[in-house]
Write a protein that holds these residues in place. Structure first.
Motif, PDB file in Angstrom:
ATOM      1  N   ASN A  78      -4.455   4.952  -9.920  1.00  0.00           N
ATOM      2  CA  ASN A  78      -4.779   3.685  -9.660  1.00  0.00           C
ATOM      3  C   ASN A  78      -5.478   3.134  -8.112  1.00  0.00           C
ATOM      4  O   ASN A  78      -5.254   2.043  -8.130  1.00  0.00           O
ATOM      5  CB  ASN A  78      -4.110   2.648 -10.477  1.00  0.00           C
ATOM      6  CG  ASN A  78      -4.907   1.584 -10.570  1.00  0.00           C
ATOM      7  OD1 ASN A  78      -6.014   1.435 -11.112  1.00  0.00           O
ATOM      8  ND2 ASN A  78      -3.962   0.347 -10.713  1.00  0.00           N
ATOM      9  N   VAL A  79      -6.090   4.124  -7.537  1.00  0.00           N
ATOM     10  CA  VAL A  79      -6.496   3.901  -6.026  1.00  0.00           C
ATOM     11  C   VAL A  79      -7.931   4.249  -6.148  1.00  0.00           C
ATOM     12  O   VAL A  79      -8.391   5.008  -7.095  1.00  0.00           O
ATOM     13  CB  VAL A  79      -5.537   4.329  -5.081  1.00  0.00           C
ATOM     14  CG1 VAL A  79      -4.115   4.144  -4.876  1.00  0.00           C
ATOM     15  CG2 VAL A  79      -5.835   6.351  -5.070  1.00  0.00           C
ATOM     16  N   HIS A  80      -8.617   3.987  -5.077  1.00  0.00           N
ATOM     17  CA  HIS A  80     -10.024   4.028  -5.096  1.00  0.00           C
ATOM     18  C   HIS A  80     -10.337   4.903  -3.377  1.00  0.00           C
ATOM     19  O   HIS A  80      -9.554   4.438  -2.700  1.00  0.00           O
ATOM     20  CB  HIS A  80     -10.915   3.273  -4.876  1.00  0.00           C
ATOM     21  CG  HIS A  80     -11.086   2.041  -6.185  1.00  0.00           C
ATOM     22  ND1 HIS A  80     -11.468   2.507  -7.385  1.00  0.00           N
ATOM     23  CD2 HIS A  80     -10.291   1.024  -6.409  1.00  0.00           C
ATOM     24  CE1 HIS A  80     -11.243   1.527  -8.224  1.00  0.00           C
ATOM     25  NE2 HIS A  80     -10.549   0.794  -7.598  1.00  0.00           N
ATOM     26  N   VAL A  81     -10.853   6.153  -3.706  1.00  0.00           N
ATOM     27  CA  VAL A  81     -11.233   6.818  -2.220  1.00  0.00           C
ATOM     28  C   VAL A  81     -12.478   6.061  -1.719  1.00  0.00           C
ATOM     29  O   VAL A  81     -13.616   6.165  -2.348  1.00  0.00           O
ATOM     30  CB  VAL A  81     -11.520   8.503  -2.437  1.00  0.00           C
ATOM     31  CG1 VAL A  81     -11.816   8.823  -1.292  1.00  0.00           C
ATOM     32  CG2 VAL A  81     -10.139   8.952  -3.129  1.00  0.00           C
ATOM     33  N   GLY A 122       0.245   0.342   0.358  1.00  0.00           N
ATOM     34  CA  GLY A 122       1.056   0.485   1.296  1.00  0.00           C
ATOM     35  C   GLY A 122       1.151   1.931   1.740  1.00  0.00           C
ATOM     36  O   GLY A 122       0.645   2.998   1.133  1.00  0.00           O
ATOM     37  N   ILE A 123       2.033   2.210   2.663  1.00  0.00           N
ATOM     38  CA  ILE A 123       2.228   3.374   3.392  1.00  0.00           C
ATOM     39  C   ILE A 123       2.937   4.462   2.327  1.00  0.00           C
ATOM     40  O   ILE A 123       2.608   5.714   2.210  1.00  0.00           O
ATOM     41  CB  ILE A 123       2.898   3.513   4.592  1.00  0.00           C
ATOM     42  CG1 ILE A 123       3.054   4.799   5.361  1.00  0.00           C
ATOM     43  CG2 ILE A 123       4.601   3.125   4.411  1.00  0.00           C
ATOM     44  CD1 ILE A 123       1.770   5.315   6.040  1.00  0.00           C
ATOM     45  N   ASP A 124       3.707   4.249   1.291  1.00  0.00           N
ATOM     46  CA  ASP A 124       4.382   4.978   0.371  1.00  0.00           C
ATOM     47  C   ASP A 124       3.123   5.403  -0.559  1.00  0.00           C
ATOM     48  O   ASP A 124       3.474   6.493  -1.084  1.00  0.00           O
ATOM     49  CB  ASP A 124       5.371   4.194  -0.462  1.00  0.00           C
ATOM     50  CG  ASP A 124       6.679   3.721   0.408  1.00  0.00           C
ATOM     51  OD1 ASP A 124       6.873   4.569   1.489  1.00  0.00           O
ATOM     52  OD2 ASP A 124       7.308   2.869   0.172  1.00  0.00           O
ATOM     53  N   GLU A 125       2.276   4.577  -1.034  1.00  0.00           N
ATOM     54  CA  GLU A 125       1.355   4.982  -1.796  1.00  0.00           C
ATOM     55  C   GLU A 125       0.360   6.087  -1.234  1.00  0.00           C
ATOM     56  O   GLU A 125      -0.060   6.904  -1.806  1.00  0.00           O
ATOM     57  CB  GLU A 125       0.646   4.010  -2.388  1.00  0.00           C
ATOM     58  CG  GLU A 125       1.366   2.918  -3.245  1.00  0.00           C
ATOM     59  CD  GLU A 125       0.628   1.328  -3.260  1.00  0.00           C
ATOM     60  OE1 GLU A 125       0.308   0.954  -4.453  1.00  0.00           O
ATOM     61  OE2 GLU A 125       0.423   0.877  -2.311  1.00  0.00           O
ATOM     62  N   CYS A 126       0.199   5.847   0.073  1.00  0.00           N
ATOM     63  CA  CYS A 126      -0.454   6.931   0.845  1.00  0.00           C
ATOM     64  C   CYS A 126       0.114   8.146   0.929  1.00  0.00           C
ATOM     65  O   CYS A 126      -0.639   9.237   0.564  1.00  0.00           O
ATOM     66  CB  CYS A 126      -0.781   6.315   2.527  1.00  0.00           C
ATOM     67  SG  CYS A 126      -1.890   4.950   2.337  1.00  0.00           S
ATOM     68  N   GLU A 127       1.523   8.205   0.990  1.00  0.00           N
ATOM     69  CA  GLU A 127       1.960   9.577   1.240  1.00  0.00           C
ATOM     70  C   GLU A 127       2.064   9.958  -0.347  1.00  0.00           C
ATOM     71  O   GLU A 127       1.811  11.353  -0.513  1.00  0.00           O
ATOM     72  CB  GLU A 127       3.526   9.000   1.327  1.00  0.00           C
ATOM     73  CG  GLU A 127       4.468  10.472   1.627  1.00  0.00           C
ATOM     74  CD  GLU A 127       6.031   9.961   1.661  1.00  0.00           C
ATOM     75  OE1 GLU A 127       6.727  11.092   2.084  1.00  0.00           O
ATOM     76  OE2 GLU A 127       6.122   8.999   1.870  1.00  0.00           O
ATOM     77  N   VAL A 128       2.130   9.271  -1.335  1.00  0.00           N
ATOM     78  CA  VAL A 128       2.119   9.806  -2.651  1.00  0.00           C
ATOM     79  C   VAL A 128       0.753  10.573  -3.100  1.00  0.00           C
ATOM     80  O   VAL A 128       0.568  11.572  -3.455  1.00  0.00           O
ATOM     81  CB  VAL A 128       2.393   8.858  -3.743  1.00  0.00           C
ATOM     82  CG1 VAL A 128       2.151   9.187  -5.302  1.00  0.00           C
ATOM     83  CG2 VAL A 128       4.112   8.357  -3.610  1.00  0.00           C
ATOM     84  N   ALA A 182     -10.914  12.813  -7.163  1.00  0.00           N
ATOM     85  CA  ALA A 182     -11.228  11.744  -8.318  1.00  0.00           C
ATOM     86  C   ALA A 182     -10.224  11.578  -9.164  1.00  0.00           C
ATOM     87  O   ALA A 182      -9.847  10.518  -9.582  1.00  0.00           O
ATOM     88  CB  ALA A 182     -12.706  12.138  -8.695  1.00  0.00           C
ATOM     89  N   GLU A 183      -9.890  12.613  -9.881  1.00  0.00           N
ATOM     90  CA  GLU A 183      -8.713  12.511 -10.936  1.00  0.00           C
ATOM     91  C   GLU A 183      -7.439  11.919 -10.381  1.00  0.00           C
ATOM     92  O   GLU A 183      -6.868  11.268 -10.829  1.00  0.00           O
ATOM     93  CB  GLU A 183      -8.454  13.983 -11.569  1.00  0.00           C
ATOM     94  CG  GLU A 183      -7.524  13.903 -12.759  1.00  0.00           C
ATOM     95  CD  GLU A 183      -7.892  13.044 -13.887  1.00  0.00           C
ATOM     96  OE1 GLU A 183      -7.205  12.309 -14.777  1.00  0.00           O
ATOM     97  OE2 GLU A 183      -9.029  12.840 -14.036  1.00  0.00           O
ATOM     98  N   THR A 184      -6.945  12.602  -9.173  1.00  0.00           N
ATOM     99  CA  THR A 184      -5.724  12.052  -8.634  1.00  0.00           C
ATOM    100  C   THR A 184      -5.913  10.605  -8.094  1.00  0.00           C
ATOM    101  O   THR A 184      -4.999  10.009  -8.608  1.00  0.00           O
ATOM    102  CB  THR A 184      -5.511  12.768  -7.322  1.00  0.00           C
ATOM    103  OG1 THR A 184      -5.317  14.229  -7.525  1.00  0.00           O
ATOM    104  CG2 THR A 184      -4.106  12.524  -6.693  1.00  0.00           C
TER     105      THR A 184
END
Length: 72
Positions: A25-28, A53-59, A18-20
């Protein structure tokens, strides 16, 4: 639409991520924990307004992996 019943590991993973998610600024949207090819696999599904995007998924993946490893 029925709500998914999360198992104990999925529930804990949601709580720990949740904190990550807030920081990035994303939602699980969902999390799954299952056996795949003989290995246990924990998958997070994330989204944000405007798409992701894929980069945000990786981060996110690297950041949440660090949190999960810390909590073991």
């Amino acid at each position: 639409m029925a709500l998914k019943a999360y198992n104990k590991i999925e529930t804990l993973a949601l709580e720990l991520s949740a904190e990550t998610a807030r920081e990035q600024n994303v939602h699980v949207v969902d999390v799954t924990y299952r056996k795949e090819d003989g290995k246990n696999v924990l998958c997070f599904y994330i989204d944000k307004e405007g798409g992701i995007g894929i980069d945000e998924c990786e981060v996110f993946s690297k950041a949440v992996e660090s949190v999960l490893d810390e909590k073991d």
